[in-house]
Design a protein around this motif. Structure first.
Motif, PDB file in Angstrom:
ATOM      1  N   PHE A 117      10.889  27.419   6.765  1.00 22.71           N
ATOM      2  CA  PHE A 117       9.518  27.649   6.305  1.00 22.71           C
ATOM      3  C   PHE A 117       9.201  29.132   6.106  1.00 22.71           C
ATOM      4  CE2 PHE A 117       4.870  27.959   6.993  1.00 22.71           C
ATOM      5  CZ  PHE A 117       4.459  27.115   5.972  1.00 22.71           C
ATOM      6  N   ALA A 118       9.979  30.015   6.718  1.00 23.29           N
ATOM      7  CA  ALA A 118       9.670  31.449   6.678  1.00 23.29           C
ATOM      8  C   ALA A 118       9.569  32.025   5.273  1.00 23.29           C
ATOM      9  CB  ALA A 118      10.706  32.221   7.497  1.00 23.29           C
ATOM     10  N   PRO A 119      10.481  31.711   4.323  1.00 23.68           N
ATOM     11  CA  PRO A 119      10.350  32.310   2.981  1.00 23.68           C
ATOM     12  C   PRO A 119       9.044  31.981   2.283  1.00 23.68           C
ATOM     13  CG  PRO A 119      12.543  31.393   3.269  1.00 23.68           C
ATOM     14  CD  PRO A 119      11.736  30.941   4.441  1.00 23.68           C
ATOM     15  N   TYR A 120       8.449  30.842   2.597  1.00 24.40           N
ATOM     16  CA  TYR A 120       7.217  30.444   1.905  1.00 24.40           C
ATOM     17  C   TYR A 120       6.061  31.378   2.246  1.00 24.40           C
ATOM     18  CZ  TYR A 120       3.200  27.678   0.487  1.00 24.40           C
ATOM     19  OH  TYR A 120       2.021  27.259  -0.101  1.00 24.40           O
ATOM     20  N   VAL A 121       6.022  31.896   3.469  1.00 24.66           N
ATOM     21  CA  VAL A 121       4.911  32.752   3.879  1.00 24.66           C
ATOM     22  C   VAL A 121       5.173  34.222   3.574  1.00 24.66           C
ATOM     23  CG1 VAL A 121       4.215  31.144   5.679  1.00 24.66           C
ATOM     24  CG2 VAL A 121       5.821  32.961   6.234  1.00 24.66           C
ATOM     25  N   LEU A 122       6.368  34.545   3.086  1.00 20.19           N
ATOM     26  CA  LEU A 122       6.661  35.935   2.747  1.00 20.19           C
ATOM     27  C   LEU A 122       6.003  36.308   1.428  1.00 20.19           C
ATOM     28  CD1 LEU A 122      10.458  36.160   3.658  1.00 20.19           C
ATOM     29  CD2 LEU A 122       8.506  36.924   5.022  1.00 20.19           C
ATOM     30  N   SER A 123       5.794  37.596   1.238  1.00 22.11           N
ATOM     31  CA  SER A 123       5.201  38.091   0.005  1.00 22.11           C
ATOM     32  C   SER A 123       6.138  37.845  -1.165  1.00 22.11           C
ATOM     33  CB  SER A 123       4.903  39.587   0.131  1.00 22.11           C
ATOM     34  OG  SER A 123       4.573  40.142  -1.118  1.00 22.11           O
ATOM     35  N   GLY A 124       5.572  37.365  -2.275  1.00 22.27           N
ATOM     36  CA  GLY A 124       6.381  37.139  -3.464  1.00 22.27           C
ATOM     37  C   GLY A 124       6.972  38.421  -4.007  1.00 22.27           C
ATOM     38  N   VAL A 125       6.258  39.530  -3.856  1.00 26.41           N
ATOM     39  CA  VAL A 125       6.768  40.818  -4.313  1.00 26.41           C
ATOM     40  C   VAL A 125       7.983  41.230  -3.498  1.00 26.41           C
ATOM     41  CG1 VAL A 125       6.215  43.265  -4.594  1.00 26.41           C
ATOM     42  CG2 VAL A 125       4.498  41.526  -5.130  1.00 26.41           C
ATOM     43  N   GLY A 126       7.893  41.085  -2.175  1.00 26.51           N
ATOM     44  CA  GLY A 126       9.032  41.435  -1.327  1.00 26.51           C
ATOM     45  C   GLY A 126      10.240  40.549  -1.584  1.00 26.51           C
ATOM     46  N   VAL A 127       9.998  39.253  -1.736  1.00 25.00           N
ATOM     47  CA  VAL A 127      11.100  38.334  -2.024  1.00 25.00           C
ATOM     48  C   VAL A 127      11.743  38.672  -3.363  1.00 25.00           C
ATOM     49  CG1 VAL A 127      11.626  35.923  -2.570  1.00 25.00           C
ATOM     50  CG2 VAL A 127      10.168  36.470  -0.618  1.00 25.00           C
ATOM     51  N   GLY A 128      10.921  38.987  -4.374  1.00 26.10           N
ATOM     52  CA  GLY A 128      11.462  39.340  -5.678  1.00 26.10           C
ATOM     53  C   GLY A 128      12.313  40.593  -5.633  1.00 26.10           C
ATOM     54  N   LEU A 129      11.892  41.601  -4.880  1.00 23.47           N
ATOM     55  CA  LEU A 129      12.660  42.834  -4.783  1.00 23.47           C
ATOM     56  C   LEU A 129      14.001  42.610  -4.088  1.00 23.47           C
ATOM     57  CD1 LEU A 129       9.824  45.379  -3.869  1.00 23.47           C
ATOM     58  CD2 LEU A 129      11.078  45.211  -6.028  1.00 23.47           C
ATOM     59  N   VAL A 130      14.000  41.813  -3.030  1.00 24.93           N
ATOM     60  CA  VAL A 130      15.255  41.543  -2.318  1.00 24.93           C
ATOM     61  C   VAL A 130      16.231  40.797  -3.212  1.00 24.93           C
ATOM     62  CG1 VAL A 130      16.265  40.277  -0.392  1.00 24.93           C
ATOM     63  CG2 VAL A 130      14.183  41.621  -0.044  1.00 24.93           C
ATOM     64  N   TRP A 131      15.769  39.757  -3.875  1.00 24.23           N
ATOM     65  CA  TRP A 131      16.661  38.982  -4.733  1.00 24.23           C
ATOM     66  C   TRP A 131      17.050  39.741  -5.997  1.00 24.23           C
ATOM     67  CZ3 TRP A 131      19.395  34.676  -3.944  1.00 24.23           C
ATOM     68  CH2 TRP A 131      19.075  33.912  -2.825  1.00 24.23           C
ATOM     69  N   LEU A 132      16.211  40.658  -6.433  1.00 25.43           N
ATOM     70  CA  LEU A 132      16.589  41.494  -7.571  1.00 25.43           C
ATOM     71  C   LEU A 132      17.762  42.394  -7.214  1.00 25.43           C
ATOM     72  CD1 LEU A 132      15.777  42.170 -10.487  1.00 25.43           C
ATOM     73  CD2 LEU A 132      14.310  43.970  -9.573  1.00 25.43           C
ATOM     74  N   PHE A 133      17.782  42.862  -5.990  1.00 24.86           N
ATOM     75  CA  PHE A 133      18.921  43.647  -5.522  1.00 24.86           C
ATOM     76  C   PHE A 133      20.183  42.787  -5.436  1.00 24.86           C
ATOM     77  CE2 PHE A 133      21.479  44.912  -1.786  1.00 24.86           C
ATOM     78  CZ  PHE A 133      21.957  46.114  -2.267  1.00 24.86           C
ATOM     79  N   ILE A 134      20.023  41.516  -5.061  1.00 23.36           N
ATOM     80  CA  ILE A 134      21.189  40.629  -4.960  1.00 23.36           C
ATOM     81  C   ILE A 134      21.752  40.328  -6.346  1.00 23.36           C
ATOM     82  CG2 ILE A 134      21.931  38.307  -4.288  1.00 23.36           C
ATOM     83  CD1 ILE A 134      19.917  38.456  -2.004  1.00 23.36           C
ATOM     84  N   PHE A 135      20.863  40.076  -7.316  1.00 21.99           N
ATOM     85  CA  PHE A 135      21.317  39.667  -8.652  1.00 21.99           C
ATOM     86  C   PHE A 135      21.639  40.834  -9.577  1.00 21.99           C
ATOM     87  CE2 PHE A 135      19.258  35.562  -7.622  1.00 21.99           C
ATOM     88  CZ  PHE A 135      20.254  34.710  -8.056  1.00 21.99           C
ATOM     89  N   ASP A 136      21.358  42.049  -9.191  1.00 18.03           N
ATOM     90  CA  ASP A 136      21.577  43.175 -10.091  1.00 18.03           C
ATOM     91  C   ASP A 136      23.043  43.232 -10.518  1.00 18.03           C
ATOM     92  OD1 ASP A 136      22.279  46.211 -10.604  1.00 18.03           O
ATOM     93  OD2 ASP A 136      20.118  45.971 -10.891  1.00 18.03           O
ATOM     94  N   PRO A 137      23.329  43.238 -11.846  1.00 17.48           N
ATOM     95  CA  PRO A 137      24.732  43.192 -12.297  1.00 17.48           C
ATOM     96  C   PRO A 137      25.505  44.479 -12.044  1.00 17.48           C
ATOM     97  CG  PRO A 137      23.256  43.444 -14.159  1.00 17.48           C
ATOM     98  CD  PRO A 137      22.385  43.223 -12.969  1.00 17.48           C
ATOM     99  N   GLY A 138      24.819  45.576 -11.723  1.00 15.65           N
ATOM    100  CA  GLY A 138      25.517  46.834 -11.510  1.00 15.65           C
ATOM    101  C   GLY A 138      25.862  47.100 -10.055  1.00 15.65           C
ATOM    102  N   TYR A 139      24.853  47.058  -9.193  1.00 11.89           N
ATOM    103  CA  TYR A 139      25.071  47.406  -7.779  1.00 11.89           C
ATOM    104  C   TYR A 139      24.579  46.314  -6.833  1.00 11.89           C
ATOM    105  CZ  TYR A 139      20.167  48.758  -8.331  1.00 11.89           C
ATOM    106  OH  TYR A 139      18.827  48.764  -8.622  1.00 11.89           O
ATOM    107  N   GLY A 140      24.367  45.120  -7.322  1.00 10.06           N
ATOM    108  CA  GLY A 140      23.890  44.038  -6.478  1.00 10.06           C
ATOM    109  C   GLY A 140      24.960  43.459  -5.572  1.00 10.06           C
ATOM    110  N   VAL A 141      24.502  42.734  -4.564  1.00  6.09           N
ATOM    111  CA  VAL A 141      25.433  42.111  -3.607  1.00  6.09           C
ATOM    112  C   VAL A 141      26.294  41.078  -4.301  1.00  6.09           C
ATOM    113  CG1 VAL A 141      25.558  40.717  -1.512  1.00  6.09           C
ATOM    114  CG2 VAL A 141      23.830  42.522  -1.710  1.00  6.09           C
TER     115      VAL A 141
END
Length: 318
Positions: A136-160
């Motif tokens: 349930f924790a991701p649902y109460v997190l800020s959408g902006v924060g979640v978007g920034l974290v996943w943007l770092f994961i999906f980044d084709p240059g330096y992402g995880v």
């Protein structure tokens, strides 16, 4: 022998008529007191709803009839020209199609995965309390924060994800620049963020099922899968109906993840994000943006009325 005389016509007994009901006073002291208590409790909320919901809605409908550039002191009344321009443009089918795909996949994915996770969390094993909190924790997190974290994961240059793919000799897909992959990326993140809500609501529904009926079906020889299909799912129809309405309305209004992960709306221009781009992007077309917002409101209204009118008939309330 005595002779009995017939009674005189004027002396016939008459039946007593029904007693007239006492006239009820409509405005008694108690009625007036209850009315003023109702006004004291409801009037502030009604005023806030009228000022912050219905007044902006009416104003937006009026703005949709204007040819108005954001920030300009003057505007020209064009009637329904903004609506005609939208539906006759090449972007209309693209925006409506993207909105439909995003809504159907996110709502269906969140509800199906949420139900499966709820079935797992309903098991009586150790650690389920921690697992429920983690889901349930991701649902109460800020959408902006979640978007920034996943943007770092999906980044084709330096992402995880790119780092992991390079480790096995593969190139990372262009999640951000490819319109089709960017939509897939946003859908995956949105489902991940919201499936916890569906899981918790379904879990509450599963725990409220009548256990005596389930035990009776088990004694009759019904296995777990058959009990789930023939008994649990029909009994969960009120929960499914509630989640269907709330998830649809939420998905159609999803904005924060799309804004953070795809700022230009490449492949992810849903109706609400297209309205934002038209008003606050390079176009500054406030009237045209208001028309798109009214179209989105009409779609939300039609979907809600359809669900309440037709889908609720298939809901089985105990």
């Amino acid at each position: 022998m005595t002779r009995q005389l017939a009674p005189h016509p004027s002396t016939k007994p008459t039946k007593p008529g029904p007693a007239a009901a006492p006239r009820r006073r409509r405005w008694t002291q108690r009625t007036r007191r209850d009315f003023f208590v109702f006004l004291a409790l409801a009037l502030p909320n009604l005023v806030l709803i009228a000022v912050f919901t219905y007044r902006p809605l009416i104003s937006n409908i009026y703005y949709s009839t204007l040819d108005w550039t954001l920030g300009s002191p003057s505007a020209t009344v064009v009637g329904i020209n903004n609506y005609v321009t939208f539906f006759t443009s090449d972007d209309a089918s693209k925006v409506l199609g993207t909105t439909a795909i995003f809504t159907v996949v996110t709502v269906g994915g969140s509800m199906i995965l949420g139900l499966l996770i709820a079935l797992a969390l309903n098991a009586k094993v150790r650690g389920t309390t921690f697992a429920r909190s983690a889901v349930f924790a991701p649902y109460v997190l800020s959408g902006v924060g979640v978007g920034l974290v996943w943007l770092f994961i999906f980044d084709p240059g330096y992402g995880v994800l790119a780092w992991l793919l390079r480790g096995i000799g593969q190139q990372s897909p262009q999640w951000i620049n490819d319109p089709q992959l960017s939509l897939v990326m946003v859908i995956l993140v949105y489902v991940w963020k919201n499936l916890g809500y569906c899981a918790v609501v379904y879990l509450a529904g599963l725990q409220s099922l009548p256990q005596d009926v389930m035990e009776a079906a088990s004694l009759d020889g019904a296995n777990g899968f058959r009990r789930f299909i023939t008994m649990s799912l029909p009994l969960l129809s009120p929960t499914t109906f509630f989640l269907l309405i709330t998830s649809l309305l939420s998905s159609l209004q999803a904005f924060d993840l799309i804004r953070i992960m795809t700022p230009l709306g490449t492949g992810t221009s849903t109706l609400i994000y297209e309205a934002y781009l038209q008003a606050f992007g390079a176009f500054n077309r406030a009237g045209y943006s208001a028309a798109i917002s009214v179209i989105l409101f009409a779609i939300l209204l039609v979907i809600t009325v359809f669900q309440l009118r037709f889908v609720e008939r298939k809901v089985h309330y105990s």
